[in-house]
Design an enzyme around this catalytic site. Structure first.
Site, PDB file in Angstrom:
ATOM      1  N   PRO A  10       0.777  -1.520   0.144  1.00 41.33           N
ATOM      2  CA  PRO A  10       0.213  -0.003   0.016  1.00 41.33           C
ATOM      3  C   PRO A  10       1.345   0.951  -0.248  1.00 41.33           C
ATOM      4  CG  PRO A  10      -0.305  -1.281   2.158  1.00 41.33           C
ATOM      5  CD  PRO A  10       0.813  -2.179   1.020  1.00 41.33           C
ATOM      6  N   ASN A  11       0.539   2.154  -0.579  1.00 43.37           N
ATOM      7  CA  ASN A  11       0.968   3.415  -0.853  1.00 43.37           C
ATOM      8  C   ASN A  11       1.604   3.749  -1.497  1.00 43.37           C
ATOM      9  OD1 ASN A  11      -1.786   4.900   0.792  1.00 43.37           O
ATOM     10  ND2 ASN A  11      -0.166   4.118   2.625  1.00 43.37           N
ATOM     11  N   ARG A  18       5.456  10.943  -2.249  1.00 42.74           N
ATOM     12  CA  ARG A  18       5.000  10.844  -1.227  1.00 42.74           C
ATOM     13  C   ARG A  18       6.554  10.697  -0.214  1.00 42.74           C
ATOM     14  NH1 ARG A  18       4.791   4.411   1.579  1.00 42.74           N
ATOM     15  NH2 ARG A  18       3.927   5.253   3.465  1.00 42.74           N
ATOM     16  N   TYR A  23      11.473   8.526   1.308  1.00 45.53           N
ATOM     17  CA  TYR A  23      11.641   7.510   1.001  1.00 45.53           C
ATOM     18  C   TYR A  23      11.932   7.618  -0.916  1.00 45.53           C
ATOM     19  CZ  TYR A  23       7.614   5.895   3.638  1.00 45.53           C
ATOM     20  OH  TYR A  23       7.503   5.355   4.356  1.00 45.53           O
ATOM     21  N   ALA A  77       2.791  -0.731   5.319  1.00 43.55           N
ATOM     22  CA  ALA A  77       2.555  -0.539   6.649  1.00 43.55           C
ATOM     23  C   ALA A  77       1.672  -2.110   7.120  1.00 43.55           C
ATOM     24  CB  ALA A  77       1.873   0.585   6.740  1.00 43.55           C
ATOM     25  N   GLU A  98      12.059  -9.460   3.061  1.00 42.01           N
ATOM     26  CA  GLU A  98      11.520  -8.102   3.175  1.00 42.01           C
ATOM     27  C   GLU A  98      11.876  -7.265   2.402  1.00 42.01           C
ATOM     28  OE1 GLU A  98       9.671  -8.650   6.920  1.00 42.01           O
ATOM     29  OE2 GLU A  98      10.011  -5.851   7.622  1.00 42.01           O
ATOM     30  N   HIS A 100      12.233  -2.901   2.174  1.00 40.60           N
ATOM     31  CA  HIS A 100      12.232  -1.278   3.209  1.00 40.60           C
ATOM     32  C   HIS A 100      12.847  -0.020   2.891  1.00 40.60           C
ATOM     33  CE1 HIS A 100       8.555  -3.458   5.598  1.00 40.60           C
ATOM     34  NE2 HIS A 100       9.851  -3.982   6.265  1.00 40.60           N
ATOM     35  N   ARG A 107      12.775   4.543  13.018  1.00 39.70           N
ATOM     36  CA  ARG A 107      11.078   6.350  12.782  1.00 39.70           C
ATOM     37  C   ARG A 107      10.864   5.624  14.050  1.00 39.70           C
ATOM     38  NH1 ARG A 107       9.061   5.111   7.134  1.00 39.70           N
ATOM     39  NH2 ARG A 107       8.186   6.959   7.723  1.00 39.70           N
TER      40      ARG A 107
HETATM   41  C1  DQA Z   1       7.983   1.307   4.261  1.00 40.85           C
HETATM   42  C2  DQA Z   1       8.286   1.615   5.689  1.00 40.85           C
HETATM   43  C3  DQA Z   1       6.721   1.120   6.485  1.00 40.85           C
HETATM   44  O1  DQA Z   1       6.754   1.477   7.646  1.00 40.85           O
HETATM   45  C4  DQA Z   1       6.343   1.790   5.518  1.00 40.85           C
HETATM   46  O2  DQA Z   1       3.997   2.353   6.423  1.00 40.85           O
HETATM   47  C5  DQA Z   1       5.749   2.121   4.197  1.00 40.85           C
HETATM   48  C6  DQA Z   1       6.842   1.946   3.534  1.00 40.85           C
HETATM   49  C7  DQA Z   1       9.495   1.820   3.333  1.00 40.85           C
HETATM   50  O3  DQA Z   1       9.263   1.502   2.484  1.00 40.85           O
HETATM   51  O4  DQA Z   1      10.175   1.852   3.939  1.00 40.85           O
HETATM   52  O5  DQA Z   1       4.564   2.405   3.535  1.00 40.85           O
HETATM   53  O6  DQA Z   1       7.377  -0.010   3.948  1.00 40.85           O
END
Ligand code: DQA
Length: 154
Positions: A10-11, A18, A23, A77, A98, A100, A107
């Protein structure tokens, strides 16, 4: 041929716009293009998918069972909340890394906990778009060393 799914949660469709200080300024399409370039050079089959919906991400993991050898996954998230994605990763039997973009440990407290990391083969965080590249490289190496983990049809 090694086949990998790059899954974005998401997002992440808003990347570029964003919170670029966290990011980065690349869009999701630009990141995917860079990963595709790497995959072509390395002879990997790569498919990418983004969804804002937990169920669609689960469906994508289920579908990957029929073609992929492994998954690079930025769950956004959902990382911090989703038992359903955790179950889907386990059910798929696929090795998942995984990813990020940001260093989640530097954070807010709620980002320090991952529901998914314990069922992934590893985690890469904090290197911006290169977190995906590092994850891809690591998964590629993992699959070479664990041929038994590869999907039988590939
Ligand atoms: C994220 C880190 C997550 O905590 C956050 O909710 C995101 C992006 C990252 O790529 O740093 O949406 O996954």
């Amino acid at each position: 041929m090694t086949a990998i799914l790059v899954l974005h949660g998401p997002n992440l469709n808003l990347l570029g716009k964003r919170e670029p200080s966290i990011y980065g300024s690349l869009t999701l399409d630009e990141i995917n293009a860079r990963l595709m370039e790497y995959a072509q050079r390395e002879g990997l089959v790569l498919r990418t998918f983004q969804s804002n919906h937990e169920g669609a991400l689960i469906d994508s993991l289920h579908e990957a069972m029929s073609w992929a050898d492994g998954v690079v996954f930025n769950p956004g998230a959902y990382t911090h909340t989703s038992y359903a994605l955790r179950d889907a990763i386990v059910a798929s039997g696929l090795p998942v890394v995984e990813v990020h973009l940001s260093n989640v440990y530097a954070r807010e407290e709620f980002r320090h906990r991952s529901m998914l990391a314990p069922v992934c083969i590893g985690q890469v965080a904090g290197f911006g778009w290169r977190s995906y590249l590092v994850a891809l490289y690591a998964l590629q190496g993992y699959l070479t060393e664990h041929p038994g983990h590869r999907h039988p049809q590939t």
